[in-house]
Design an enzyme around this catalytic site. Structure first.
Site, PDB file in Angstrom:
ATOM      1  N   GLY A 110     108.102 -47.420  94.758  1.00 32.30           N
ATOM      2  CA  GLY A 110     108.693 -46.356  94.223  1.00 32.30           C
ATOM      3  C   GLY A 110     107.833 -45.036  94.712  1.00 32.30           C
ATOM      4  O   GLY A 110     107.168 -45.226  95.909  1.00 32.30           O
ATOM      5  N   THR A 151      97.241 -50.006  88.523  1.00 29.84           N
ATOM      6  CA  THR A 151      97.245 -48.793  87.909  1.00 29.84           C
ATOM      7  C   THR A 151      98.479 -48.490  87.213  1.00 29.84           C
ATOM      8  O   THR A 151      98.946 -47.265  86.914  1.00 29.84           O
ATOM      9  CB  THR A 151      96.962 -47.540  88.860  1.00 29.84           C
ATOM     10  OG1 THR A 151      98.042 -47.765  90.013  1.00 29.84           O
ATOM     11  CG2 THR A 151      95.807 -47.729  89.417  1.00 29.84           C
ATOM     12  N   ARG A 194     101.094 -50.924  84.611  1.00 27.34           N
ATOM     13  CA  ARG A 194     100.912 -51.330  83.263  1.00 27.34           C
ATOM     14  C   ARG A 194     100.378 -52.679  83.078  1.00 27.34           C
ATOM     15  O   ARG A 194     100.580 -53.479  83.877  1.00 27.34           O
ATOM     16  CB  ARG A 194     102.243 -51.431  82.797  1.00 27.34           C
ATOM     17  CG  ARG A 194     103.023 -49.849  82.377  1.00 27.34           C
ATOM     18  CD  ARG A 194     102.185 -49.045  81.102  1.00 27.34           C
ATOM     19  NE  ARG A 194     102.709 -47.945  80.817  1.00 27.34           N
ATOM     20  CZ  ARG A 194     102.610 -46.683  81.431  1.00 27.34           C
ATOM     21  NH1 ARG A 194     101.421 -46.692  82.242  1.00 27.34           N
ATOM     22  NH2 ARG A 194     103.117 -45.700  81.256  1.00 27.34           N
ATOM     23  N   GLU A 247      96.096 -52.586  75.634  1.00 23.77           N
ATOM     24  CA  GLU A 247      95.401 -51.358  75.533  1.00 23.77           C
ATOM     25  C   GLU A 247      95.146 -50.957  74.300  1.00 23.77           C
ATOM     26  O   GLU A 247      96.071 -50.888  73.553  1.00 23.77           O
ATOM     27  CB  GLU A 247      95.854 -50.474  76.585  1.00 23.77           C
ATOM     28  CG  GLU A 247      95.058 -49.669  77.491  1.00 23.77           C
ATOM     29  CD  GLU A 247      96.100 -48.870  78.588  1.00 23.77           C
ATOM     30  OE1 GLU A 247      96.340 -49.485  79.406  1.00 23.77           O
ATOM     31  OE2 GLU A 247      96.094 -47.748  78.379  1.00 23.77           O
ATOM     32  N   HIS A 296      92.369 -45.944  81.931  1.00 25.48           N
ATOM     33  CA  HIS A 296      93.804 -45.333  82.082  1.00 25.48           C
ATOM     34  C   HIS A 296      93.842 -43.899  82.255  1.00 25.48           C
ATOM     35  O   HIS A 296      94.325 -43.037  81.736  1.00 25.48           O
ATOM     36  CB  HIS A 296      94.659 -45.833  80.869  1.00 25.48           C
ATOM     37  CG  HIS A 296      96.141 -45.568  81.121  1.00 25.48           C
ATOM     38  ND1 HIS A 296      97.018 -46.490  80.441  1.00 25.48           N
ATOM     39  CD2 HIS A 296      96.947 -45.094  82.112  1.00 25.48           C
ATOM     40  CE1 HIS A 296      98.267 -46.143  80.982  1.00 25.48           C
ATOM     41  NE2 HIS A 296      98.102 -45.380  81.977  1.00 25.48           N
TER      42      HIS A 296
HETATM   43  C1  DGY Z   1     102.145 -42.749  83.093  1.00 29.99           C
HETATM   44  O1  DGY Z   1     102.334 -41.639  83.116  1.00 29.99           O
HETATM   45  O2  DGY Z   1     102.966 -43.665  82.995  1.00 29.99           O
HETATM   46  C2  DGY Z   1     101.069 -43.006  83.432  1.00 29.99           C
HETATM   47  O3  DGY Z   1     100.278 -44.395  83.257  1.00 29.99           O
HETATM   48  C3  DGY Z   1      99.826 -41.985  82.627  1.00 29.99           C
HETATM   49  O4  DGY Z   1      98.578 -42.036  83.527  1.00 29.99           O
END
Ligand code: DGY
Length: 323
Positions: free
Chosen positions: A157, A238, A240, A269, A287
């Site tokens: 994406g 980076t 989830r 988390e 995060h």
């Molecule tokens: C989001 O906006 O989903 C990110 O994980 C924030 O850093």
């Protein structure tokens, strides 16, 4: 006329949220000022028409049903797996998010993690700080180059594409898998080749996750996938946390099944799998994908404006629909 109520689950960065809103139209509440042990209790007390939520706020059926006046939930994040969007949809409640504005910041963090793991940045820093640096050495903290390495992106994406763009500048080759093949021009711009996930896992030197979380992709990367990866592969997450089976990752890092990992997100988390804490071949960030002053202010504006649009009777820009 009775003013509509907006509940902020947290104060947001940028200009003070209170000054940003027209007080003649809305009544503003901040969760920490409301009595109640849980978010649900606070929501029940305020009965807001709009909630501005963080990705760490679990907005489930109970919370949603606690506010009969609820018209909109604006998530201060691009990801929205913390909200029961299907239920909101059934009830005619809008859900909005903050896409685009955090694309570059998050892509930067993915590249940062790739560099930190491949160049052993954290261990090197610790080495200097603890007084171990006694001079240049041919074997000192030798890592891996990015040039001519293959980056496998899962989820092409906006953020996946932004990572690909950066990777090209480092001389990397990009392969990707995605629900659908992306448009030709986008592929061409980053010289990316579409492959099936199995091939991506097998061929990539670096694998970076950029897909949204849904229960269908829970533990997308687990024991079986680590078994397919190259011995010197690096996994970057980076997106989830629950996309990766953290226990299996820990085992793969200990046994040398893969070279390293860079994580900005975690399965449970803010808890982090204990075993990961002791490993030198994993970099752990808290995060911070979207954590730049500029990005966080833009996210705040976007979340607030999504909420206000709905409460003012217009259709908001960034509507989230169930998967
Ligand atoms: C989001 O906006 O989903 C990110 O994980 C924030 O850093």
């Amino acid at each position: 006329m009775k003013k509509k109520r907006i509940l902020f689950t947290s104060e947001l960065p940028g200009n003070s949220f209170k000054e940003n809103l027209n007080h003649n139209e809305f009544e503003i509440f901040l969760a920490e000022d409301i009595e109640g042990e849980t978010l649900q209790k606070k929501v029940e007390k305020v009965n807001p028409s709009g909630i501005i939520a963080l990705l760490s706020d679990k907005i489930d059926k109970n919370v949603i049903d606690s506010a009969p006046a609820l018209e909109v939930i604006s998530n201060y994040a691009v990801g929205y797996n913390n909200i029961d969007v299907t239920y909101c949809h059934e009830k005619g409640i809008y859900v909005t998010n903050t896409p685009d504005v955090l694309t570059d910041a998050t892509a930067d963090i993915a590249i940062l993690l790739i560099l930190m793991v491949s160049r052993r940045a954290v261990s090197s820093d610790r080495f200097v700080r603890t007084g171990h640096f006694k001079g240049w050495g041919p074997q000192l903290f030798v890592g891996k180059s990015l040039q001519n390495k293959k980056l496998g992106i899962i989820g092409m994406g906006r953020i996946g594409l932004a990572v690909a763009k950066r990777a090209v500048a480092f001389g990397m080759d990009v392969i990707y898998c995605n629900r659908n093949k992306v448009e030709k021009e986008k592929e061409k711009a980053v010289n990316a080749q579409y492959v099936e996930i199995e091939q991506l896992l097998k061929e990539s030197d670096f694998i970076s996750l950029h897909l949204p979380y849904t229960p269908e992709v829970n533990h997308l990367i687990g024991k079986n996938e680590f078994g397919i990866m190259k011995k010197d592969a690096v996994l970057i997450n980076t997106a989830r946390g629950p996309l990766v089976d953290e226990k299996a990752l820990c085992e793969a890092l200990i046994s040398g099944e893969i070279y390293g990992a860079g994580l900005d997100v975690y399965e449970n988390e803010p808890a982090v799998e204990k075993g990961l804490m002791d490993l030198e071949n994993v970099v752990l960030l808290p995060h911070i994908g979207s954590a730049t002053e500029e990005t966080r202010s833009e996210m705040a504006e976007m979340a607030i404006s999504g909420c206000i649009s709905v409460l003012s009777g217009s259709v908001p820009e960034n509507i989230v629909k169930p998967f």
